[in-house]
Design a protein around this motif. Structure first.
Motif, PDB file in Angstrom:
ATOM      1  N   VAL A  67       0.873  -1.170   0.000  1.00 42.66           N
ATOM      2  CA  VAL A  67       0.000   0.000   0.000  1.00 42.66           C
ATOM      3  C   VAL A  67       0.908   1.216   0.000  1.00 42.66           C
ATOM      4  O   VAL A  67       1.743   1.366   0.900  1.00 42.66           O
ATOM      5  N   VAL A  68       0.764   2.077  -1.004  1.00 43.32           N
ATOM      6  CA  VAL A  68       1.638   3.243  -1.122  1.00 43.32           C
ATOM      7  C   VAL A  68       1.030   4.452  -0.416  1.00 43.32           C
ATOM      8  O   VAL A  68       1.662   5.081   0.428  1.00 43.32           O
ATOM      9  N   SER A  69      -0.203   4.793  -0.766  1.00 41.48           N
ATOM     10  CA  SER A  69      -0.869   5.955  -0.173  1.00 41.48           C
ATOM     11  C   SER A  69      -1.681   5.510   1.036  1.00 41.48           C
ATOM     12  O   SER A  69      -2.864   5.171   0.922  1.00 41.48           O
ATOM     13  N   ARG A  70      -1.060   5.505   2.192  1.00 42.85           N
ATOM     14  CA  ARG A  70      -1.744   5.002   3.390  1.00 42.85           C
ATOM     15  C   ARG A  70      -2.753   5.987   3.959  1.00 42.85           C
ATOM     16  O   ARG A  70      -3.535   5.638   4.845  1.00 42.85           O
ATOM     17  N   ARG A  71      -2.755   7.181   3.435  1.00 38.35           N
ATOM     18  CA  ARG A  71      -3.792   8.125   3.848  1.00 38.35           C
ATOM     19  C   ARG A  71      -5.148   7.690   3.309  1.00 38.35           C
ATOM     20  O   ARG A  71      -6.182   7.884   3.953  1.00 38.35           O
ATOM     21  N   HIS A  72      -5.152   7.096   2.127  1.00 36.42           N
ATOM     22  CA  HIS A  72      -6.410   6.752   1.464  1.00 36.42           C
ATOM     23  C   HIS A  72      -6.662   5.251   1.369  1.00 36.42           C
ATOM     24  O   HIS A  72      -7.788   4.831   1.092  1.00 36.42           O
ATOM     25  N   HIS A  73      -5.643   4.440   1.567  1.00 36.17           N
ATOM     26  CA  HIS A  73      -5.789   2.999   1.357  1.00 36.17           C
ATOM     27  C   HIS A  73      -5.233   2.214   2.533  1.00 36.17           C
ATOM     28  O   HIS A  73      -4.381   2.696   3.272  1.00 36.17           O
ATOM     29  N   GLY A  74      -5.687   0.988   2.655  1.00 33.93           N
ATOM     30  CA  GLY A  74      -5.189   0.108   3.694  1.00 33.93           C
ATOM     31  C   GLY A  74      -5.838   0.370   5.041  1.00 33.93           C
ATOM     32  O   GLY A  74      -6.760   1.175   5.189  1.00 33.93           O
ATOM     33  N   GLY A  75      -5.376  -0.338   6.057  1.00 34.98           N
ATOM     34  CA  GLY A  75      -5.970  -0.240   7.378  1.00 34.98           C
ATOM     35  C   GLY A  75      -7.043  -1.293   7.573  1.00 34.98           C
ATOM     36  O   GLY A  75      -7.456  -1.986   6.638  1.00 34.98           O
ATOM     37  N   SER A  76      -7.502  -1.428   8.794  1.00 39.29           N
ATOM     38  CA  SER A  76      -8.414  -2.521   9.158  1.00 39.29           C
ATOM     39  C   SER A  76      -9.676  -2.597   8.311  1.00 39.29           C
ATOM     40  O   SER A  76     -10.111  -3.683   7.929  1.00 39.29           O
ATOM     41  N   SER A  77     -10.283  -1.443   8.005  1.00 33.07           N
ATOM     42  CA  SER A  77     -11.544  -1.466   7.261  1.00 33.07           C
ATOM     43  C   SER A  77     -11.355  -1.562   5.747  1.00 33.07           C
ATOM     44  O   SER A  77     -12.327  -1.714   5.010  1.00 33.07           O
ATOM     45  N   GLN A  78     -10.102  -1.480   5.299  1.00 32.47           N
ATOM     46  CA  GLN A  78      -9.798  -1.619   3.871  1.00 32.47           C
ATOM     47  C   GLN A  78      -8.665  -2.631   3.692  1.00 32.47           C
ATOM     48  O   GLN A  78      -7.747  -2.436   2.908  1.00 32.47           O
ATOM     49  N   ALA A  79      -8.764  -3.726   4.432  1.00 33.18           N
ATOM     50  CA  ALA A  79      -7.678  -4.703   4.470  1.00 33.18           C
ATOM     51  C   ALA A  79      -7.553  -5.499   3.180  1.00 33.18           C
ATOM     52  O   ALA A  79      -6.449  -5.819   2.736  1.00 33.18           O
ATOM     53  N   VAL A  80      -8.684  -5.828   2.592  1.00 27.87           N
ATOM     54  CA  VAL A  80      -8.733  -6.658   1.384  1.00 27.87           C
ATOM     55  C   VAL A  80      -9.769  -6.034   0.449  1.00 27.87           C
ATOM     56  O   VAL A  80     -10.798  -5.528   0.907  1.00 27.87           O
TER      57      VAL A  80
END
Length: 220
Positions: A55-68
């Motif tokens: 995940v490059v832009s962690r401001r907008h992507h990734g994290g628990s609610s956007q894991a997959v």
């Protein structure tokens, strides 16, 4: 048709993929199987819930609610027909390409058993400039938004292994009935949809608060 995982996809960060040549990991390639786990918060967490996926832009992507991120093969086929080009599995940057499953008909909060993992539908994908640059289609973000079938983000409730060919079993489906596209409309400024989504409290705390602030700015 039995709902299954048609393709499991991961991507490594590389330059020249995103808008203005920025780095991105949207170029997902098929692998036989992956381990999934809760990556924790967007900032300070592990990024993707898929081990080996960047995940490059962690401001907008990734994290628990956007894991997959999951997209139906049927949706890729729809756009392939519209665009008159072949869209391979993973083209939308999805980790899971499904077949025989109406991903966009999923109710927020419903849970899927996939392989040894338990996943929970959390909401829609919001198209961005990187997605537009990657697709290379004029007006892509607008067209994708107008259709409103974005695929679904998933949280990892129980970690495990997900493999190509795994059956997707829907174990639970909340009674509120709010499907992923309805949340997408709310996030895109539909006040009626937003009131419905906020009233049902289907989003995680961060996104619920963000939607509340958006509605407050738009309400006289």
């Amino acid at each position: 048709m039995t709902a299954r995982i048609r393709s499991v996809n991961v991507g490594a960060s590389r330059d020249g993929v995103g808008s203005r040549g920025r780095a991105s990991a949207i170029d997902k390639q098929p692998v036989a199987s992956v381990e999934v786990r809760d990556p924790g918060p967007k900032r300070g967490g592990l990024g993707s819930g898929v081990v080996g996926d960047d995940v490059v832009s962690r401001r907008h992507h990734g994290g628990s609610s956007q894991a997959v991120y999951a997209v139906a093969r049927e949706e890729l086929d729809h756009w392939g027909g519209v665009l008159e080009r072949v869209l391979p599995d993973g083209q939308f940057g999805e980790n899971l390409t499904t077949q025989g499953l109406d991903v966009d008909g999923a109710v927020v909060g419903e849970r899927w058993r996939v392989g040894s993992a338990l996943l929970e539908v959390t909401g829609p994908r919001i198209p961005c400039a990187t997605f537009g640059a990657w697709m290379g289609e004029r007006g892509w973000v607008r067209r994708f938004t107008e259709r409103g079938r974005t695929g679904a983000y998933l949280a990892v409730v129980e970690p495990g292994t997900v493999s190509t060919g795994d059956v997707v079993e829907v174990l639970e489906r909340p009674a509120h009935g709010i499907v992923v596209p309805r949340v997408f409309r709310a996030l895109c400024g539909d006040l009626e949809a937003a009131d419905e989504v906020l009233g049902a409290r289907v989003l995680d705390a961060q996104h619920h608060a963000e939607l509340e602030r958006s509605v407050a700015r738009r309400t006289p």
